[in-house]
Design a protein around this motif. Structure first.
Motif, PDB file in Angstrom:
ATOM      1  N   ARG A 142      -2.373   5.710   2.299  1.00 40.79           N
ATOM      2  CA  ARG A 142      -3.387   5.584   1.251  1.00 40.79           C
ATOM      3  C   ARG A 142      -3.870   4.140   1.201  1.00 40.79           C
ATOM      4  O   ARG A 142      -3.100   3.217   1.448  1.00 40.79           O
ATOM      5  N   ASP A 143      -5.119   3.945   0.810  1.00 38.89           N
ATOM      6  CA  ASP A 143      -5.654   2.600   0.654  1.00 38.89           C
ATOM      7  C   ASP A 143      -5.588   2.215  -0.823  1.00 38.89           C
ATOM      8  O   ASP A 143      -6.613   1.977  -1.469  1.00 38.89           O
ATOM      9  N   ARG A 144      -4.377   2.203  -1.363  1.00 37.62           N
ATOM     10  CA  ARG A 144      -4.173   1.878  -2.770  1.00 37.62           C
ATOM     11  C   ARG A 144      -2.827   1.175  -2.888  1.00 37.62           C
ATOM     12  O   ARG A 144      -1.834   1.635  -2.343  1.00 37.62           O
ATOM     13  N   LYS A 157       0.848  -1.203   0.000  1.00 39.91           N
ATOM     14  CA  LYS A 157       0.000   0.000   0.000  1.00 39.91           C
ATOM     15  C   LYS A 157       0.876   1.243   0.000  1.00 39.91           C
ATOM     16  O   LYS A 157       1.983   1.257   0.551  1.00 39.91           O
TER      17      LYS A 157
END
Length: 191
Positions: free
Chosen positions: A68-70, A64
């Motif tokens: 951030r959640d990406r 990740k």
């Protein structure tokens, strides 16, 4: 989504016109760079993003981003999807993918898609004054191209920053010349 707050009021930071009015600062919404220069820059940015994505160790593609959640692979896909969306919009085609959706290609398929978009972009005829509706609001095609260019540039800078965090020297990251004339902040983020 970025938010600009002032007292108890706020506006979406994604719309620079709203932000400038909200903060009572002058802003010229006309892109600083001509369409052909923006097309060249966007192609160059896609090539840089593909090159930098290729440097990320396979075992780290699922990592990740900081705060951030990406994942890194999702970020790389997002960069290409932004450009795909612009090309489809400019060519008058229905969008096949929305930037930011869960549609993820693996690294090799993504590199091939990026190269195909670069090739299509170079021959694309863009009517700069044509008005289009985007999820950020209405833009001219010139303004939409500028937005896609700086948006992909900012995310490509994030890829380079992640590589540096992995102690990998980024191969030809974007430099000051690549960013000149684009409305990007000085810092990448979370520095």
């Amino acid at each position: 989504m970025p938010i600009v707050a002032r007292g108890g009021r706020f506006v979406a930071g994604i719309d620079l016109g709203l932000v400038s009015a909200f903060l009572e600062i002058p802003y010229d919404p006309e892109p600083a760079l001509p369409v052909e220069e923006l097309k060249l820059r966007l192609g160059h940015i896609l090539a840089a993003a593909t090159r930098l994505t290729g440097q990320i160790p396979s075992g780290n593609l699922g990592d990740k981003l900081p705060n951030r959640d990406r994942t890194l692979l999702a970020l790389a896909n997002h960069i290409v999807h932004i450009a795909v969306g612009f090309v489809e919009m400019a060519a008058g085609r229905e969008k096949t993918v929305r930037a930011g959706t869960g549609t993820e290609l693996d690294r090799d398929a993504l590199a091939a898609r990026s190269r195909a978009v670069e090739a299509e972009l170079s021959g694309l005829v863009v009517d700069p004054s044509r008005r289009v509706s985007t999820y950020q609001g209405p833009f001219t095609m010139h303004g939409a191209l500028e937005r896609c260019t700086w948006h992909t540039a900012q995310h490509t800078r994030q890829l380079a920053m992640v590589l540096e965090g992995l102690r990998i020297e980024p191969d030809a990251p974007l430099g000051a010349g690549d960013l000149a004339g684009l409305p990007v902040p000085e810092k990448v983020w979370d520095e």
